[in-house]
Design an enzyme around this catalytic site. Structure first.
Site, PDB file in Angstrom:
ATOM      1  N   ILE A 194       5.828   1.690   7.274  1.00  0.00           N
ATOM      2  CA  ILE A 194       6.108   3.073   7.647  1.00  0.00           C
ATOM      3  C   ILE A 194       4.790   3.819   7.779  1.00  0.00           C
ATOM      4  O   ILE A 194       4.012   3.906   6.809  1.00  0.00           O
ATOM      5  CB  ILE A 194       6.999   3.738   6.580  1.00  0.00           C
ATOM      6  N   ASP A 251       6.012   2.228   1.798  1.00  0.00           N
ATOM      7  CA  ASP A 251       5.135   1.089   2.083  1.00  0.00           C
ATOM      8  C   ASP A 251       4.456   1.347   3.428  1.00  0.00           C
ATOM      9  O   ASP A 251       5.109   1.324   4.473  1.00  0.00           O
ATOM     10  CB  ASP A 251       5.975  -0.188   2.110  1.00  0.00           C
ATOM     11  N   HIS A 252       3.140   1.556   3.385  1.00  0.00           N
ATOM     12  CA  HIS A 252       2.425   1.928   4.613  1.00  0.00           C
ATOM     13  C   HIS A 252       2.280   0.765   5.583  1.00  0.00           C
ATOM     14  O   HIS A 252       1.876   0.958   6.735  1.00  0.00           O
ATOM     15  CB  HIS A 252       1.038   2.472   4.254  1.00  0.00           C
ATOM     16  N   ARG A 253       2.587  -0.449   5.173  1.00  0.00           N
ATOM     17  CA  ARG A 253       2.616  -1.564   6.124  1.00  0.00           C
ATOM     18  C   ARG A 253       3.786  -1.407   7.092  1.00  0.00           C
ATOM     19  O   ARG A 253       3.707  -1.808   8.261  1.00  0.00           O
ATOM     20  CB  ARG A 253       2.755  -2.893   5.385  1.00  0.00           C
ATOM     21  N   PRO A 308       0.842  -1.203   0.000  1.00  0.00           N
ATOM     22  CA  PRO A 308       0.000   0.000   0.000  1.00  0.00           C
ATOM     23  C   PRO A 308       0.876   1.252   0.000  1.00  0.00           C
ATOM     24  O   PRO A 308       1.646   1.486   0.915  1.00  0.00           O
ATOM     25  CB  PRO A 308      -0.795  -0.126   1.309  1.00  0.00           C
TER      26      PRO A 308
END
Length: 448
Positions: free
Chosen positions: A421, A417-419, A241
């Site tokens: 960060i 990568d929002h998983r 994401p």
């Protein structure tokens, strides 16, 4: 009596499944010695010279220049004389990983080729066992490779040229077969192409007709770098994401520092550019925020925080966009980083980036500013945690020390990568990169 041996295309690195024959360096009937490059194969990552596994004669090509060959499929056949020829093995399709094909360790030199009995015997690849001993025709006599190509254009057979030269010829609408080659083994060089182009520009000269009629759609096969890039971008976009944050900052001091370092004697042999300081800013900010340099391991359900920052630099090349990386870039001094960036750019432009430099990246930089673009929202290279976009530096009105002044301003973008960060960490990292670029002298002393 010589023995005919079929040589299959090996895995040229990192599990590649196919390669395109770019150019044959030895024609059928030509003699070869052990480790002599006999064909150039273009993979999705690099242009690789494949060395001969034997002393003998190249008997047959199993693919034409421009054709794609699967790993493990026949590439060429050799005629090998004497008892040293490897014993036939039963036919077997496999994909051997021959490490080092077309690549050398840093600082190493290519050994001079010396034919004769002193040459070591290469490991045996897959060979075809004949159904029964039958009288075979004598192998064709060895044909030595000429020291220099004959003058005049190529009147038959494949035209030898590097990918950048082929692209330039395509852009100019020039048929390479009409160009007189002067390079090694009859290779058309950039100088040959430029001379031919100048000759066409002279009075009375006419350009060759293009193969594609005017007004007709052009269809370009999806292969090589373009194919791999598309696969990677789709995989990354639908796996990680993506979130992008932006920062506009005054980099007048950085531009002044670039000029000052260009004048320093120790930096005389390297290129000093704004990208050098952006790269240093990313490395120092990653030291302050280690979680930015991490990888999501879906199979193990773990976050792997990487010790080394393998810094990727997006490079536009004649073969397409590639993102080679500098291993353990955090260990390099500013001068060492400048040298590494220069070497990376040169090998990428030449299409000779080794496969090992194309994998294992952790954070990347995309310098869209060189195209006059302000910023963007890039897709992460697969497996990486973040990619920084460095936009064009422009003179703009800016509030400086309480007054409006014309300053050098740029916009940075960070996709991550929002998983791994969250917004806070991504914003803090980008703010630290911006702080370094606004005051490089102060932060370089404070953070190192």
């Amino acid at each position: 009596m010589g023995q005919k041996i079929t040589f299959n295309l090996p895995d040229l690195g990192e599990g590649l499944t196919e390669g395109e024959v770019a150019a044959w360096l030895v024609e059928p009937g030509g003699s070869v010695v052990l480790n002599q490059p006999f064909v150039e194969v273009e993979t999705a990552k690099a242009l690789v010279e494949v060395p001969s596994p034997y002393d003998g004669v190249l008997a047959e090509h199993h693919a034409k220049a421009g054709e794609t060959v699967d790993v493990g499929s026949p590439l060429a056949s050799f005629e090998v004389e004497g008892a040293e020829a490897p014993a036939p093995q039963k036919e077997e399709k496999r994909t051997p990983n021959l490490v080092g094909y077309g690549a050398r360790e840093a600082g190493s030199k290519r050994r001079k080729r010396r034919p004769g009995p002193e040459s070591p015997v290469a490991p045996a690849p897959v060979v075809e066992a004949p159904p029964a001993p039958v009288a075979a025709p004598a192998p064709p006599p060895p044909v030595p490779v000429p020291a220099a190509p004959a003058a005049g254009p190529n009147l038959g057979g494949p035209t030898l040229a590097k990918p950048p030269v082929r692209k330039l010829a395509k852009d100019l609408g020039i048929d390479l077969a009409a160009v007189t080659p002067t390079g090694p083994h009859g290779t058309v060089s950039r100088a040959d192409l430029e001379a031919f182009s100048q000759a066409l520009a002279s009075p009375g000269a006419t350009a060759p007709e293009r193969e594609r009629p005017s007004g007709e759609d052009e269809r370009i096969p999806i292969k090589g770098v373009r194919k791999l890039t598309a696969q990677n971008m789709v995989a990354s976009a639908f796996t990680a994401p993506h979130v992008t944050v932006f920062l506009t900052c005054d980099v007048t001091e950085m531009m002044d520092t670039v000029k000052a370092f260009k004048a320093r004697k120790e930096f005389a042999e390297v290129k000093v550019s704004p990208l050098l300081f952006v790269a240093k800013a990313v490395l120092l900010a990653a030291r302050r925020h280690p979680m930015i340099n991490a990888r999501w391991d879906e199979a193990a359900q773990e976050i792997v925080v990487k010790h080394d920052v393998n810094l990727g630099i997006a490079a536009a090349t004649p073969r397409g966009l590639v993102v080679p990386n500098i291993k353990a870039a955090q260990e390099l001094s500013l001068l060492g980083l400048a040298e590494a960036l220069g070497a990376l750019a040169r090998t990428a432009r030449e299409g000779r980036t080794p496969p090992s430099d194309m994998t294992g990246g952790t954070i990347s930089i995309s310098n869209v500013g060189v195209f006059g673009v302000d910023t963007g929202t890039p897709i992460l290279p697969p497996g990486e945690s973040a990619i920084l976009v460095f936009g064009a530096v422009r003179p703009q009105p800016w509030v400086h020390e309480g007054e409006i002044a014309v300053r050098q301003v740029t916009t940075l973008g960070l996709s991550f990568d929002h998983r791994l960060i969250d917004g806070e960490l991504g914003s803090q990292f980008l703010a630290d990169v911006g702080a370094f670029l606004q005051h490089p002298g102060e932060t370089l002393l404070a953070w190192t």
